[in-house]
Design an enzyme around this catalytic site. Structure first.
Site, short mmCIF file in Angstrom:
data_model
loop_
_atom_site.label_atom_id
_atom_site.label_comp_id
_atom_site.label_asym_id
_atom_site.label_seq_id
_atom_site.Cartn_x
_atom_site.Cartn_y
_atom_site.Cartn_z
N ASP A 125 -36.93 -33.35 67.45
CA ASP A 125 -36.61 -32.80 66.13
C ASP A 125 -35.26 -33.33 65.65
OD1 ASP A 125 -38.87 -31.21 66.00
OD2 ASP A 125 -37.86 -29.40 66.71
N MET A 126 -35.05 -33.31 64.34
CA MET A 126 -33.73 -33.66 63.82
C MET A 126 -33.00 -32.37 63.44
SD MET A 126 -31.65 -36.07 63.45
CE MET A 126 -32.50 -37.64 63.42
N ARG A 175 -41.72 -38.40 62.11
CA ARG A 175 -42.09 -37.26 61.26
C ARG A 175 -41.11 -37.28 60.08
NH1 ARG A 175 -40.37 -31.97 63.63
NH2 ARG A 175 -42.29 -31.89 64.80
N ARG A 279 -30.22 -16.88 63.18
CA ARG A 279 -29.42 -18.09 62.90
C ARG A 279 -30.04 -18.88 61.75
NH1 ARG A 279 -28.44 -19.06 68.16
NH2 ARG A 279 -30.32 -20.33 68.29
C1 LIG Z 1 -44.07 -29.67 61.05
C2 LIG Z 1 -42.70 -29.54 60.51
C3 LIG Z 1 -41.62 -29.92 61.29
C4 LIG Z 1 -40.31 -29.83 60.79
N1 LIG Z 1 -39.27 -30.32 61.54
C5 LIG Z 1 -38.04 -30.34 61.00
C6 LIG Z 1 -36.96 -30.96 61.68
O1 LIG Z 1 -37.10 -31.51 62.78
N2 LIG Z 1 -35.74 -30.94 61.08
C7 LIG Z 1 -35.52 -30.37 59.86
O2 LIG Z 1 -34.40 -30.41 59.35
N3 LIG Z 1 -36.53 -29.76 59.20
C8 LIG Z 1 -37.76 -29.73 59.74
N4 LIG Z 1 -38.79 -29.15 59.05
C9 LIG Z 1 -38.49 -28.30 57.86
C10 LIG Z 1 -38.50 -29.12 56.59
O3 LIG Z 1 -37.40 -29.99 56.60
C11 LIG Z 1 -38.41 -28.24 55.34
O4 LIG Z 1 -37.27 -27.48 55.38
C12 LIG Z 1 -39.57 -27.29 55.16
O5 LIG Z 1 -40.77 -27.88 55.54
C13 LIG Z 1 -39.67 -26.90 53.69
O6 LIG Z 1 -39.86 -28.04 52.88
P1 LIG Z 1 -41.27 -28.39 52.18
O7 LIG Z 1 -41.42 -29.86 52.23
O8 LIG Z 1 -42.34 -27.61 52.77
O9 LIG Z 1 -41.04 -28.06 50.66
P2 LIG Z 1 -40.54 -26.74 49.94
O10 LIG Z 1 -40.49 -27.08 48.51
O11 LIG Z 1 -39.31 -26.23 50.57
O12 LIG Z 1 -41.70 -25.71 50.21
C14 LIG Z 1 -42.92 -25.73 49.50
C15 LIG Z 1 -43.54 -24.35 49.63
O13 LIG Z 1 -43.90 -24.11 51.00
C16 LIG Z 1 -43.59 -22.78 51.40
N5 LIG Z 1 -42.63 -22.83 52.52
C17 LIG Z 1 -41.93 -23.91 52.92
N6 LIG Z 1 -41.21 -23.64 54.04
C18 LIG Z 1 -41.46 -22.34 54.34
C19 LIG Z 1 -41.03 -21.45 55.37
N7 LIG Z 1 -40.18 -21.84 56.35
N8 LIG Z 1 -41.52 -20.18 55.38
C20 LIG Z 1 -42.40 -19.77 54.44
N9 LIG Z 1 -42.83 -20.56 53.42
C21 LIG Z 1 -42.38 -21.83 53.37
C22 LIG Z 1 -43.04 -22.07 50.17
O14 LIG Z 1 -44.13 -21.44 49.53
C23 LIG Z 1 -42.55 -23.20 49.30
O15 LIG Z 1 -42.57 -22.90 47.94
C24 LIG Z 1 -40.10 -29.27 59.50
C25 LIG Z 1 -41.19 -28.89 58.73
C26 LIG Z 1 -42.47 -29.04 59.20
C27 LIG Z 1 -43.60 -28.67 58.31
#
Ligand SMILES: Cc1cc2nc3c(=O)[nH]c(=O)nc-3n(C[C@H](O)[C@H](O)[C@H](O)COP(=O)(O)OP(=O)(O)OC[C@H]3O[C@@H](n4cnc5c(N)ncnc54)[C@H](O)[C@@H]3O)c2cc1C
Length: 303
Positions: A125-126, A175, A279
């Protein structure tokens, strides 16, 4: 930033543990390996692959870092013996990155060796920007020794355009996500539109270079944009996968699968759910906003 976020951050320390458990529950498989196995079995039965992670980060004790690697090794053994379709992902600060890089690499190496024996794959992960350089260099070192390792790139980071050039040269398994950490403006885009645009452009570049990409997003606009990129390049479904978090946007997950694409669900578990959730909510209260939204919408989580 949402105007409610400062309130959420202030109220967190006063929130009873039982409420935090309620908030975290739909997004975490449970505390034990058995809880994880039950959830991953359901995910696999529903036609998705999984990615297991053990909750924990920023450990400041060598024994805890070693324990985390042993727990991952146990999870890999269980994944193989229960015939689960799940790889794993790890946070380097959980394996001791902030204590001692050599210790962290040695812990990662034990996990990668076990994953190799069990024909599995490990993604790193990052984490926040204080870890980016070390994470990328540990990944590069690991990729020289192992074929079964991947990395994460965050579209919010301005440096990512540069970082992917090296990853493309290495034909890395990447990813791509937006990035969950709140970072200063000089190193990160904090505007929603800019992050989307950067995501879209990084994805095009990685897929055109034929890197295997885990397209990790719940943003419908980006999912549709990815469909278009995949079609334009003419990729087969084995050359990429979509990835989503357990408990988030289950309807979108189903529609991606019905469109013929593969999707992996990331499932965290472990006893450290409470400090981890606090956190996370404190660092990025936007997540609390998502949770509140989910509580008041009709989209229920079948998985
Ligand atoms: C498989 C996976 C691995 C990831 N690994 C990392 C990583 O290694 N490092 C890192 O910095 N980030 C990681 N992330 C988190 C990522 O960076 C985003 O913060 C997160 O996915 C929200 O961005 P989005 O692209 O879904 O868009 P957004 O515009 O943020 O979300 C779109 C919609 O999805 C829903 N949603 C999104 N996230 C959530 C949540 N947590 N809880 C409830 N509803 C939510 C909401 O309805 C929102 O309106 C990961 C995400 C996924 C899916």
């Amino acid at each position: 930033m949402n105007i409610f976020n400062p309130f959420i951050r202030t109220l967190l320390p006063l929130t009873p543990k039982s409420w935090v458990r309620k908030i975290a529950k739909p997004y975490i498989a449970g505390e034990s390996l058995e809880d994880l196995v039950n959830v991953v079995e359901d995910i696999n039965l529903a036609g998705f692959t999984a990615a297991t992670s053990i909750l924990g980060e920023f450990v400041n004790d060598r024994d805890q870092a070693l324990e985390a690697s042993m727990d991952y090794i146990e999870a890999l053994t269980e994944i193989q013996s229960r015939k689960l379709d799940s790889n794993i992902h790890v946070k380097l600060t959980h394996l001791g990155l902030k204590l001692d890089k050599e210790l962290c690499y040695s812990n990662l190496k034990s996990i990668l060796t076990k994953a190799e024996e069990t024909h599995n794959f490990v993604r790193i992960d990052m984490e926040d920007s204080s870890c980016t350089d070390d994470t990328l260099s540990i990944f590069e070192k690991a990729q020289c020794e192992f074929d079964n390792v991947g990395i994460v790139i965050q579209a919010c980071m301005r440096r990512s355009k540069h970082d992917i050039q090296k990853l493309i040269a290495l034909k890395a398994n990447v990813r791509l996500c937006k990035g969950i950490y709140i970072e200063p403006r000089n190193i990160a885009y904090n505007d929603y539109r800019n992050v989307r645009e950067n995501y879209s452009s990084l994805l095009k570049e990685l897929l055109t270079a034929r890197c295997y990409v885990g397209i990790a997003t719940h943003d419908e606009w980006l999912v549709r944009d990815a469909f278009q990129t995949i079609e334009t390049i003419g990729l087969s479904p084995s050359e990429y996968e979509f990835q989503m978090l357990y408990g988030v946007t289950p309807q979108l997950r189903l529609s991606i699968r019905e469109s013929g694409h593969r999707l992996r669900v990331a499932v965290p578990f472990g006893p450290a759910w409470y400090p981890y959730s606090i956190r996370r909510l404190r660092k990025n209260p936007t997540i609390a906003g998502y949770v509140l939204k989910a509580l008041f919408t009709s989209e229920k989580n079948p998985l």
